[in-house]
Motif scaffolding. Structure first.
Motif, PDB file in Angstrom:
ATOM      1  N   GLY A 350      -3.344  19.617 -18.209  1.00  0.00           N
ATOM      2  CA  GLY A 350      -2.527  20.771 -18.532  1.00  0.00           C
ATOM      3  C   GLY A 350      -3.151  22.108 -18.205  1.00  0.00           C
ATOM      4  O   GLY A 350      -2.574  23.150 -18.522  1.00  0.00           O
ATOM      5  N   LYS A 351      -4.320  22.117 -17.547  1.00  0.00           N
ATOM      6  CA  LYS A 351      -4.955  23.386 -17.213  1.00  0.00           C
ATOM      7  C   LYS A 351      -4.179  24.091 -16.114  1.00  0.00           C
ATOM      8  O   LYS A 351      -3.695  23.475 -15.171  1.00  0.00           O
ATOM      9  CB  LYS A 351      -6.401  23.159 -16.770  1.00  0.00           C
ATOM     10  CG  LYS A 351      -7.319  22.698 -17.893  1.00  0.00           C
ATOM     11  CD  LYS A 351      -8.753  22.573 -17.397  1.00  0.00           C
ATOM     12  CE  LYS A 351      -9.664  22.122 -18.532  1.00  0.00           C
ATOM     13  NZ  LYS A 351     -11.081  22.000 -18.066  1.00  0.00           N
ATOM     14  N   LEU A 352      -4.072  25.402 -16.244  1.00  0.00           N
ATOM     15  CA  LEU A 352      -3.393  26.195 -15.227  1.00  0.00           C
ATOM     16  C   LEU A 352      -4.086  26.038 -13.884  1.00  0.00           C
ATOM     17  O   LEU A 352      -5.303  26.173 -13.787  1.00  0.00           O
ATOM     18  CB  LEU A 352      -3.399  27.670 -15.651  1.00  0.00           C
ATOM     19  CG  LEU A 352      -2.884  28.674 -14.619  1.00  0.00           C
ATOM     20  CD1 LEU A 352      -1.390  28.485 -14.398  1.00  0.00           C
ATOM     21  CD2 LEU A 352      -3.204  30.094 -15.059  1.00  0.00           C
ATOM     22  N   ASP A 353      -3.309  25.766 -12.853  1.00  0.00           N
ATOM     23  CA  ASP A 353      -3.841  25.679 -11.490  1.00  0.00           C
ATOM     24  C   ASP A 353      -3.627  27.034 -10.834  1.00  0.00           C
ATOM     25  O   ASP A 353      -2.658  27.261 -10.102  1.00  0.00           O
ATOM     26  CB  ASP A 353      -3.138  24.562 -10.712  1.00  0.00           C
ATOM     27  CG  ASP A 353      -3.857  24.231  -9.414  1.00  0.00           C
ATOM     28  OD1 ASP A 353      -4.630  25.084  -8.927  1.00  0.00           O
ATOM     29  OD2 ASP A 353      -3.659  23.118  -8.892  1.00  0.00           O
ATOM     30  N   ARG A 354      -4.565  27.937 -11.104  1.00  0.00           N
ATOM     31  CA  ARG A 354      -4.422  29.305 -10.621  1.00  0.00           C
ATOM     32  C   ARG A 354      -4.464  29.374  -9.096  1.00  0.00           C
ATOM     33  O   ARG A 354      -3.768  30.171  -8.476  1.00  0.00           O
ATOM     34  CB  ARG A 354      -5.519  30.179 -11.233  1.00  0.00           C
ATOM     35  CG  ARG A 354      -5.113  31.637 -11.434  1.00  0.00           C
ATOM     36  CD  ARG A 354      -6.237  32.433 -12.072  1.00  0.00           C
ATOM     37  NE  ARG A 354      -6.566  31.954 -13.394  1.00  0.00           N
ATOM     38  CZ  ARG A 354      -6.029  32.404 -14.503  1.00  0.00           C
ATOM     39  NH1 ARG A 354      -5.089  33.344 -14.433  1.00  0.00           N
ATOM     40  NH2 ARG A 354      -6.401  31.934 -15.685  1.00  0.00           N
TER      41      ARG A 354
END
Length: 363
Positions: A350-354
């Motif tokens: 769920g980590k943002l894929d910046r």
């Protein structure tokens, strides 16, 4: 589900957790590690971790580090208990649920990755009396909050650990209003999972700042990487130098400000995206957001925001959001470009894929 982890903790076999979709791949990888030709004998688990580099490194965790983390977690939460496994076991957060269950001599109740509300309610209702816990990411908590029964089920637990990156302020406020006992965790595979809870390190964990970067030490540290990198964040014995910027208050409470490589240099000043995201998240029309920098011929980089609109609000304007941020932070941090998106790209648990977002919106 518990047997491979139990074998790893007992020193009978080293474990390399991978997604269960390909059983043949799992067997080959765990067999390679059992041969003992590539890792030290005391390494119990190698957790694949690429961070933002994209190159898997493999954090080598000993049984002592995993157990120290599990025992410190139970001490912080008020005692051992039964766990709900709602995260993939090949990620450190899910793996630690299994380790904690073994340490507590309990059997976890597992649900699949869809995080269906009815399944969540049923799973929690099947948990035995006594202390009951789970570990989630913010996106799962947000999904549960949309269902009254799932919300009530989570509120019946003793603690809901939330990790995997920052939690939007709106989600935190709704969870608190619903009586869900949320504890925010900070850590990574290299520290056997979360090692700082609500800003305070677990027993034995050490925290310091090195040129503004967070360094972590203590018994939960990995031995290093299976695939070494340069510079080595484990170079100083007993410490792991993260890529995160932080601040410590007078009482030793840690605030994570964001990643070093996410910082935006605009007009000669540095803007940290996480602080801008926190400010944007407090706007009623913002359901989710991400902030990043794009090249700018005058400023070097300009601050850009991608926003998911919260129903039933109309999409906010750039001028509206600039004023909202400028009222809370220095005006330099206010975004100069706005993109309205349906959803933000995520990776892992769920980590943002910046990086993916920047690639998508760069034009």
């Amino acid at each position: 589900m518990l047997s491979p982890v139990a074998d790893a903790l007992a020193g009978r076999a080293a474990l390399l957790p991978v997604p269960a979709a390909d059983e043949r791949e799992t067997a080959l990888l765990t067999s390679t590690l059992r041969a003992g030709t590539e890792i030290d004998d005391d390494v119990a688990v190698v957790v694949s971790t690429s961070g933002t580099t994209g190159r898997p490194k493999g954090a080598m965790l000993t049984a002592a580090a995993l157990t120290a983390s599990a025992e410190a977690t139970h001490r912080r939460l008020g005692g051992a208990g039964q766990w709900l496994l709602a995260l993939p076991a090949h990620h450190i957060a899910g793996l630690q649920v299994l380790v904690r269950s073994l340490v507590a001599d309990t059997t976890p109740v597992a649900i699949d990755a869809s995080f269906d509300a009815a399944q969540l309610v049923s799973a929690i209702s099947s948990m035995r009396p006594g202390r009951r816990y789970t570990s989630l990411v913010a996106a799962q908590l947000d999904k549960a909050l949309a269902d009254p029964a799932a919300t009530a089920a989570l509120a019946s637990l003793d603690t809901v650990l939330i990790g995997g990156g920052p939690m939007p302020s709106g989600v935190a406020e709704r969870a608190a209003a619903a009586g869900i006992p949320v504890v925010r965790t900070y850590g990574m595979s290299e520290t056997a999972g979360g090692c700082v809870y609500d800003g305070r390190p677990l027993d034995g964990v050490r925290v310091r700042l090195t040129d503004g970067r967070i360094a972590l030490g203590g018994p939960t540290l990995a031995k290093g990487y299976r695939n070494p990198v340069s510079p080595d964040p484990f170079a100083e014995p007993g410490w792991f130098l993260t890529d995160d910027l932080g601040a410590l208050d007078d009482s030793g409470v840690l605030t994570v400000l964001g990643r070093v490589d996410d910082a935006i240099s605009t007009g000669g000043l540095t803007v940290l995206p996480r602080l801008v995201e926190d400010a944007l998240s407090s706007h009623p029309a913002v359901a989710d957001c991400a902030v990043f920098g794009l090249p700018d011929p005058r400023l070097g980089q300009r601050v850009v925001a991608a926003v998911v609109v919260a129903a039933p609000h109309p999409a906010p304007t750039l001028a509206e959001l600039r004023a909202h941020v400028a009222a809370r932070l220095d005006a330099t941090a206010a975004p100069r470009e706005l993109h309205i998106v349906d959803a933000l790209p995520r990776r892992g648990i769920g980590k943002l894929d910046r990086r993916a977002l920047i690639a998508r919106l760069r034009g």
